[in-house]
Scaffold this motif. Structure first.
Motif, PDB file in Angstrom:
ATOM      1  N   ALA A 186       0.946  -1.183   0.148  1.00 34.26           N
ATOM      2  CA  ALA A 186       0.003  -0.157   0.077  1.00 34.26           C
ATOM      3  C   ALA A 186       0.880   1.233   0.149  1.00 34.26           C
ATOM      4  N   VAL A 187       1.857   1.302   0.591  1.00 31.84           N
ATOM      5  CA  VAL A 187       2.605   2.415   1.027  1.00 31.84           C
ATOM      6  C   VAL A 187       3.493   2.710  -0.384  1.00 31.84           C
ATOM      7  N   SER A 216      -2.884   8.528  -3.998  1.00 31.06           N
ATOM      8  CA  SER A 216      -2.853   9.042  -2.741  1.00 31.06           C
ATOM      9  C   SER A 216      -3.398   8.032  -1.667  1.00 31.06           C
ATOM     10  N   ILE A 217      -2.907   8.131  -0.398  1.00 29.01           N
ATOM     11  CA  ILE A 217      -3.389   7.433   0.629  1.00 29.01           C
ATOM     12  C   ILE A 217      -4.272   8.149   1.352  1.00 29.01           C
ATOM     13  N   SER A 261      -8.196   3.277   3.360  1.00 31.16           N
ATOM     14  CA  SER A 261      -7.078   4.254   2.925  1.00 31.16           C
ATOM     15  C   SER A 261      -6.817   4.259   1.560  1.00 31.16           C
ATOM     16  N   ALA A 315      -6.779   1.255  -0.573  1.00 32.65           N
ATOM     17  CA  ALA A 315      -6.445   0.119  -1.480  1.00 32.65           C
ATOM     18  C   ALA A 315      -7.661  -0.903  -1.735  1.00 32.65           C
ATOM     19  N   TYR A 361       2.578   1.698  -3.230  1.00 32.69           N
ATOM     20  CA  TYR A 361       1.591   1.845  -4.702  1.00 32.69           C
ATOM     21  C   TYR A 361       1.751   0.512  -5.320  1.00 32.69           C
ATOM     22  N   SER A 397      -0.137   9.558   4.179  1.00 33.54           N
ATOM     23  CA  SER A 397      -1.586   9.943   3.846  1.00 33.54           C
ATOM     24  C   SER A 397      -1.525  11.458   3.450  1.00 33.54           C
ATOM     25  N   MET A 430      -2.709  -1.008  -4.970  1.00 34.19           N
ATOM     26  CA  MET A 430      -3.015   0.431  -4.666  1.00 34.19           C
ATOM     27  C   MET A 430      -3.160   1.258  -6.043  1.00 34.19           C
ATOM     28  N   LEU A 439       1.460   4.179   7.618  1.00 38.59           N
ATOM     29  CA  LEU A 439       0.486   4.412   6.401  1.00 38.59           C
ATOM     30  C   LEU A 439      -0.300   5.749   6.503  1.00 38.59           C
ATOM     31  N   ASN A 440      -0.415   6.128   7.727  1.00 38.74           N
ATOM     32  CA  ASN A 440      -1.091   7.580   7.895  1.00 38.74           C
ATOM     33  C   ASN A 440      -0.090   8.444   7.805  1.00 38.74           C
TER      34      ASN A 440
END
Length: 231
Positions: A74-75, A119-120, A100, A102, A77, A148, A115, A144-145
């Motif tokens: 996720a982070v 953007s997250i 988030s 995903a 992509y 974001s 992803m 992850l946050n």
């Protein structure tokens, strides 16, 4: 529970953990001839036996390990498929990943995360015992946050002093403020590699996740922590 299996008479455990791993251990011991009932509830009843016999048992996959790899995708992509995993055990993790941004596709014995968004989205997290959100995924979701496009609050309700990774993440350019059991996170567009120090197993994982996304080189020290949970 393991002691009660060979104890004389009946053992009753109350207010016990309900994690799937507790059920797995009970299933394993029962396959050896133990008499355990109630695993997965808050009361386990064990009737002692005089001996156990050999068995063959397949250990289920680690949902925290699988969750960490999903966040790694996720982070960055990326696009990842985790095999040999029961997605039903990870619903609380998968739900937050969907929020988030995903795209999650569960299969019978695997999970795919892609992803595709640029953007997250920030996701508030509050840890609690199973079936709540696992404390062992808190550090990974903090990263992850931190990457974001907004602000989030991560609340740690299980373990005290489990924000040791925050100081190291801030050294890499994250914007996180800890007040009591809450981490207030403001997403940043980029972070920079730095020498950082791991303080526990999940903190180690979170620093590696951050290093995957950072510009330049990240060196994680005291890496023996991560060897306990990530082969």
């Amino acid at each position: 529970m393991m002691a009660g299996v060979l104890a004389e008479g009946r053992t009753i455990l109350r207010n016990v953990a309900k994690e799937p791993e507790v059920e797995d251990l009970a299933d394993f011991l029962n396959s050896m001839g133990a008499k355990i009932a109630g695993a997965g509830s808050d009361e386990i009843i064990i009737d002692g036996v005089t001996s156990l016999h050999e068995t063959t048992f397949k250990i289920p996959a680690d949902r925290r390990e699988a969750g960490t790899y999903l966040i790694a995708a996720a982070v960055t992509y990326g696009d990842i498929t985790i095999t040999n995993i029961n997605s039903n055990r990870m619903n609380n993790i998968l739900d937050k990943l969907k929020l988030s941004g995903a795209e999650i596709t569960p299969y019978e014995n695997s999970i795919r995360l892609t992803m595709t968004k640029g953007s997250i989205a920030p996701v508030d997290i509050s840890t609690s015992p199973f079936p709540g959100f696992p404390t062992d995924m808190q550090a990974q979701f903090t990263v992850l946050n931190a990457l974001s496009t907004g602000s989030a609050v991560v609340t740690e309700n299980v373990f005290e002093n489990r924000f040791m990774h925050v100081q190291e993440l801030n050294r890499m350019g994250c914007d996180i403020t800890v007040k009591g059991s809450n981490a207030f996170i403001k997403g940043v567009s980029s972070i920079t590699g730095a020498p950082v120090m791991a303080t526990d197993l999940r903190a180690s994982a979170s620093l590696i996740l951050a290093g995957l996304c950072a510009e330049g080189e990240t060196i994680v020290d005291r890496i023996y922590h991560i060897d306990r949970g990530y082969e």
